[in-house]
Write a protein that holds these residues in place. Structure first.
Motif, PDB file in Angstrom:
ATOM      1  N   THR A  48       0.836  -1.201   0.000  1.00 15.65           N
ATOM      2  CA  THR A  48       0.000   0.000   0.000  1.00 15.65           C
ATOM      3  C   THR A  48       0.870   1.250   0.000  1.00 15.65           C
ATOM      4  OG1 THR A  48      -0.068   0.231   2.416  1.00 15.65           O
ATOM      5  CG2 THR A  48      -1.761  -1.186   1.395  1.00 15.65           C
ATOM      6  N   LYS A  49       0.304   2.352  -0.475  1.00 11.04           N
ATOM      7  CA  LYS A  49       1.004   3.642  -0.444  1.00 11.04           C
ATOM      8  C   LYS A  49       1.188   4.105   1.010  1.00 11.04           C
ATOM      9  CE  LYS A  49       1.733   6.192  -3.649  1.00 11.04           C
ATOM     10  NZ  LYS A  49       1.148   7.406  -4.211  1.00 11.04           N
ATOM     11  N   THR A  50       0.255   3.753   1.876  1.00 10.94           N
ATOM     12  CA  THR A  50       0.368   4.113   3.296  1.00 10.94           C
ATOM     13  C   THR A  50       1.629   3.514   3.901  1.00 10.94           C
ATOM     14  OG1 THR A  50      -2.051   4.153   3.455  1.00 10.94           O
ATOM     15  CG2 THR A  50      -0.830   4.063   5.531  1.00 10.94           C
ATOM     16  N   GLU A  51       1.874   2.246   3.602  1.00  7.73           N
ATOM     17  CA  GLU A  51       3.071   1.567   4.098  1.00  7.73           C
ATOM     18  C   GLU A  51       4.331   2.187   3.497  1.00  7.73           C
ATOM     19  OE1 GLU A  51       4.964  -2.969   4.076  1.00  7.73           O
ATOM     20  OE2 GLU A  51       2.968  -2.620   3.229  1.00  7.73           O
ATOM     21  N   LEU A  52       4.278   2.505   2.219  1.00  9.95           N
ATOM     22  CA  LEU A  52       5.424   3.107   1.530  1.00  9.95           C
ATOM     23  C   LEU A  52       5.803   4.445   2.166  1.00  9.95           C
ATOM     24  CD1 LEU A  52       7.363   2.828  -0.940  1.00  9.95           C
ATOM     25  CD2 LEU A  52       5.670   4.150  -2.248  1.00  9.95           C
TER      26      LEU A  52
END
Length: 241
Positions: A166-170
């Motif tokens: 996910t972009k959140t994790e990135l």
């Protein structure tokens, strides 16, 4: 909405923003005019898949891939050609990257207006600049090199390079790696909004690309309609205590 009303609303939001240590940018639909590269590569990719006997029938409508921008590649192919199996999807990954890198090197691709000038102005103001994209690592790096943006960014983070789902994790990895407490996440898709809010950061939504749904940027702290509005937003933001 009239320009006067819109301006009043934006000014009202200015006072609520704090100056960030860093600004993190999505790539496709935010810095880079993706369709200037993607659509020729997309059609060529399906020509090759048909030649290799991996795909039959007409090329899926361009709208399918344009509306998928910002998603991980694995999810894009499930939407673009859901009937194809995993092996075809992975071959599509290889071909699209190869064709896009070739297209970048051939020239003719475009950044959005005022991207270089705005990034330069922000860097001169002492802002740390980063990219966080769901794209492949080589694709992101190629755009930055071809368009001579390398010296402006402190780091390039991609889902392909970091192996994130996910972009959140990135974004979390980026913030942790660089010890950043306050940032603006700038992007054009719901995944950018989710990434910023999921990491308790400010979100600046970009409404000029037009790839997403009308409610794509819901939850953004501010929505801009041209990239250079970022300078005014930064200059008018408060210095946090």
């Amino acid at each position: 909405m009239s320009n006067e009303v819109q301006g009043t609303e934006l000014n009202a939001v200015h006072s609520e923003l704090n100056k960030p240590e860093a600004i993190v940018f999505d790539m496709d639909g935010t810095l880079f005019q993706t369709e200037s590269l993607l659509l020729p590569a997309y059609h060529k990719m399906f020509d090759i898949l048909r030649e290799e006997g991996l795909y039959e029938g007409p090329t899926p409508p361009e709208e399918r891939i344009l509306s998928s921008l910002g998603m991980l590649l694995a999810d894009i192919w499930k939407k673009v050609m859901p009937e194809a199996d995993e092996a075809v999807h992975r071959r599509a990954d290889e071909l699209l990257l190869q064709l896009e890198v070739e297209g970048l090197e051939a020239g003719g691709t475009l950044l959005y207006p005022q991207v270089v000038e705005t990034l330069t102005a922000l860097k001169e103001r002492g802002v740390r600049l980063f990219v966080a994209s769901n794209g492949l690592e080589e694709y992101i790096r190629s755009i930055v090199v071809v368009h001579e943006l390398k010296e402006l960014f402190e780091g390039l983070y991609s889902a392909g390079g970091q192996g994130t789902a996910t972009k959140t994790e990135l974004l979390r990895i980026l913030l942790d790696n660089h010890g950043i407490k306050s940032a603006w996440m700038v992007g054009d898709r719901s995944s950018d909004v989710e990434a910023g809010k999921g990491n308790a950061q400010t979100v600046i939504g970009c409404a000029y690309a037009g790839f997403g749904r009308q409610d794509e940027l819901k939850g953004s702290d501010v929505i801009i309609t041209s990239f250079d509005e970022l300078i005014d937003l930064y200059d008018n933001a408060s210095v946090s205590e």
